[in-house]
Scaffold this active site. Structure first.
Site, PDB file in Angstrom:
ATOM      1  N   ASP A  18       0.854  -1.191   0.000  1.00 35.57           N
ATOM      2  CA  ASP A  18       0.000   0.000   0.000  1.00 35.57           C
ATOM      3  C   ASP A  18       0.886   1.235   0.000  1.00 35.57           C
ATOM      4  O   ASP A  18       2.075   1.152   0.324  1.00 35.57           O
ATOM      5  CB  ASP A  18      -0.916   0.022   1.233  1.00 35.57           C
ATOM      6  CG  ASP A  18      -1.874   1.207   1.216  1.00 35.57           C
ATOM      7  OD1 ASP A  18      -2.289   1.628   0.115  1.00 35.57           O
ATOM      8  OD2 ASP A  18      -2.210   1.731   2.287  1.00 35.57           O
ATOM      9  N   SER A  19       0.295   2.362  -0.342  1.00 34.19           N
ATOM     10  CA  SER A  19       1.051   3.614  -0.294  1.00 34.19           C
ATOM     11  C   SER A  19       1.350   4.008   1.155  1.00 34.19           C
ATOM     12  O   SER A  19       2.286   4.760   1.408  1.00 34.19           O
ATOM     13  CB  SER A  19       0.242   4.723  -0.971  1.00 34.19           C
ATOM     14  OG  SER A  19      -1.039   4.808  -0.386  1.00 34.19           O
ATOM     15  N   CYS A  82      -3.608  -1.044  -2.160  1.00 30.04           N
ATOM     16  CA  CYS A  82      -3.847   0.373  -2.485  1.00 30.04           C
ATOM     17  C   CYS A  82      -4.805   0.479  -3.675  1.00 30.04           C
ATOM     18  O   CYS A  82      -4.511  -0.016  -4.772  1.00 30.04           O
ATOM     19  CB  CYS A  82      -2.520   1.032  -2.810  1.00 30.04           C
ATOM     20  SG  CYS A  82      -2.670   2.758  -3.267  1.00 30.04           S
ATOM     21  N   GLU A 159      -5.455   9.823   8.689  1.00 26.63           N
ATOM     22  CA  GLU A 159      -4.034   9.852   9.083  1.00 26.63           C
ATOM     23  C   GLU A 159      -3.848  10.631  10.396  1.00 26.63           C
ATOM     24  O   GLU A 159      -2.975  10.324  11.192  1.00 26.63           O
ATOM     25  CB  GLU A 159      -3.201  10.519   7.991  1.00 26.63           C
ATOM     26  CG  GLU A 159      -3.098   9.722   6.712  1.00 26.63           C
ATOM     27  CD  GLU A 159      -1.969   8.713   6.752  1.00 26.63           C
ATOM     28  OE1 GLU A 159      -0.890   9.047   7.261  1.00 26.63           O
ATOM     29  OE2 GLU A 159      -2.170   7.585   6.271  1.00 26.63           O
ATOM     30  N   CYS A 197     -10.979   3.159  -1.127  1.00 30.17           N
ATOM     31  CA  CYS A 197      -9.704   3.668  -0.618  1.00 30.17           C
ATOM     32  C   CYS A 197      -9.390   2.918   0.672  1.00 30.17           C
ATOM     33  O   CYS A 197     -10.299   2.652   1.477  1.00 30.17           O
ATOM     34  CB  CYS A 197      -9.821   5.170  -0.345  1.00 30.17           C
ATOM     35  SG  CYS A 197      -8.381   5.862   0.484  1.00 30.17           S
ATOM     36  N   HIS A 199      -8.155   3.780   3.388  1.00 31.24           N
ATOM     37  CA  HIS A 199      -8.388   4.458   4.664  1.00 31.24           C
ATOM     38  C   HIS A 199      -9.861   4.479   5.082  1.00 31.24           C
ATOM     39  O   HIS A 199     -10.171   4.658   6.250  1.00 31.24           O
ATOM     40  CB  HIS A 199      -7.891   5.899   4.582  1.00 31.24           C
ATOM     41  CG  HIS A 199      -6.403   6.022   4.603  1.00 31.24           C
ATOM     42  ND1 HIS A 199      -5.598   5.402   3.673  1.00 31.24           N
ATOM     43  CD2 HIS A 199      -5.569   6.683   5.440  1.00 31.24           C
ATOM     44  CE1 HIS A 199      -4.337   5.691   3.936  1.00 31.24           C
ATOM     45  NE2 HIS A 199      -4.288   6.467   4.996  1.00 31.24           N
TER      46      HIS A 199
HETATM   47  N1  DGL Z   1      -3.844   3.850  -0.383  1.00 30.62           N
HETATM   48  C1  DGL Z   1      -4.549   4.878  -1.111  1.00 30.62           C
HETATM   49  C2  DGL Z   1      -5.784   4.249  -1.778  1.00 30.62           C
HETATM   50  O1  DGL Z   1      -6.280   3.225  -1.356  1.00 30.62           O
HETATM   51  C3  DGL Z   1      -4.969   6.031  -0.232  1.00 30.62           C
HETATM   52  C4  DGL Z   1      -3.801   6.868   0.261  1.00 30.62           C
HETATM   53  C5  DGL Z   1      -3.049   7.556  -0.872  1.00 30.62           C
HETATM   54  O2  DGL Z   1      -3.583   8.489  -1.503  1.00 30.62           O
HETATM   55  O3  DGL Z   1      -1.909   7.148  -1.112  1.00 30.62           O
HETATM   56  O4  DGL Z   1      -6.255   4.779  -2.748  1.00 30.62           O
END
Ligand code: DGL
Length: 281
Positions: A18-19, A82, A159, A197, A199
């Site tokens: 993931d990011s 992600c 976050e 997403c 989050h």
């Molecule tokens: N992990 C990203 C997603 O699921 C969200 C956070 C980001 O923008 O990197 O789209």
């Protein structure tokens, strides 16, 4: 009689990327589905957010992360937790590694297809994911109509740890009211909301309180985990191996302390010691 016991030395290794650490919500579902697998999680925290970046940059970052998991950590299967990377870089990731790669978009659309009665599906996601229309296209593949909305304020709020917070509640309501108005204007009658997403599952409580009655909130994590478990089970004998290696090992490209502090909320258990890795700029 010999007291020698045969013990296999390794379990299947699943790489999860993931990011940031939001993808731990997907890892949580994977670990529940595959209790004997080993998981290597990488959060590219140094380069988060992906959701506001270009396709080219997202593809480069994601491919570097995938190579770390496969080439350095011997992952045999890769789950791209992600949504943004799944939407914009799945082909680039698949081209960069020699193992199967699963993204979260298609399982999310499939989960929506199983729940919707009207066939109209709302999707909330990052700006990049929405601009790619990956969810609308995946929904079309299931005969559904997806209407997408970017909610860029939600990732920073999560976050920040503002989960049950009046500001977050207000922001969620505004986004959803706008989305519902857009759906009505398009003559749709949505009965499902896909969390596009990593989050957003943390905001599930707020979101469920904010959607109109009867609208189901769908998280792609479980559907993704079911697919990954089925794919791993097809690999002969891989799900019944014992191991002494840690069940979950987490890496981050930055902010290890924040990852350790907030990660357990996403994972639903302590993340343990997070190891720092440098993937370059
Ligand atoms: N992990 C990203 C997603 O699921 C969200 C956070 C980001 O923008 O990197 O789209």
């Amino acid at each position: 009689m010999s007291n020698f016991t045969i013990k296999a030395t390794r379990a299947p290794v699943v790489g999860v990327f993931d990011s940031g650490f939001g993808g731990l919500t997907v890892l949580r579902a994977l670990a529940e589905q595959m209790p004997t697998a080993r998981f290597i999680f990488l959060g590219d925290t140094a380069r988060l957010p992906y959701g506001s970046k270009s396709q080219r940059t997202i593809a480069r970052y994601a491919a570097e992360s995938a190579r770390f998991l496969v080439e350095e950590q011997q992952a045999e299967y890769l789950v791209v937790a992600c949504n943004t990377a799944s939407a914009l870089a799945l082909d680039a990731i698949q081209a960069s590694v020699a193992v199967p790669v699963l993204g979260v978009i298609e399982p999310g659309a499939e989960a929506a297809a199983q729940q919707t009665k009207t066939g109209d599906v709302m999707v909330i996601a990052t700006e990049a994911t929405v601009a790619s229309h990956a969810y609308a296209s995946a929904c079309r593949g299931h005969g559904l109509h997806g209407i997408e909305k970017a909610c860029p304020l939600l990732v920073p709020l999560v976050e920040e740890g503002w989960i049950e917070h009046p500001v977050t509640e207000q922001v969620v309501r505004i986004y959803l009211e706008e989305l519902e108005a857009e759906a009505r204007a398009a003559g749709q009658n949505p009965d499902t909301l896909v969390l596009g997403c990593t989050h957003y599952p943390l905001l599930r409580g707020v979101l469920e309180r904010s959607v109109p009655q009867g609208v189901k909130v769908i998280d792609s994590a479980e559907a993704t985990a079911r697919r990954a478990a089925a794919a791993m089970a097809e690999r002969a004998g891989t799900c019944a191996v014992e191991t002494d290696e840690p069940h979950i090992r987490c890496f981050a490209t930055d902010s290890v302390a924040k990852f350790e502090r907030l990660g357990s909320r996403f994972l639903g258990q302590p993340v343990g010691t997070v190891e720092l890795v440098d993937l370059g700029g």
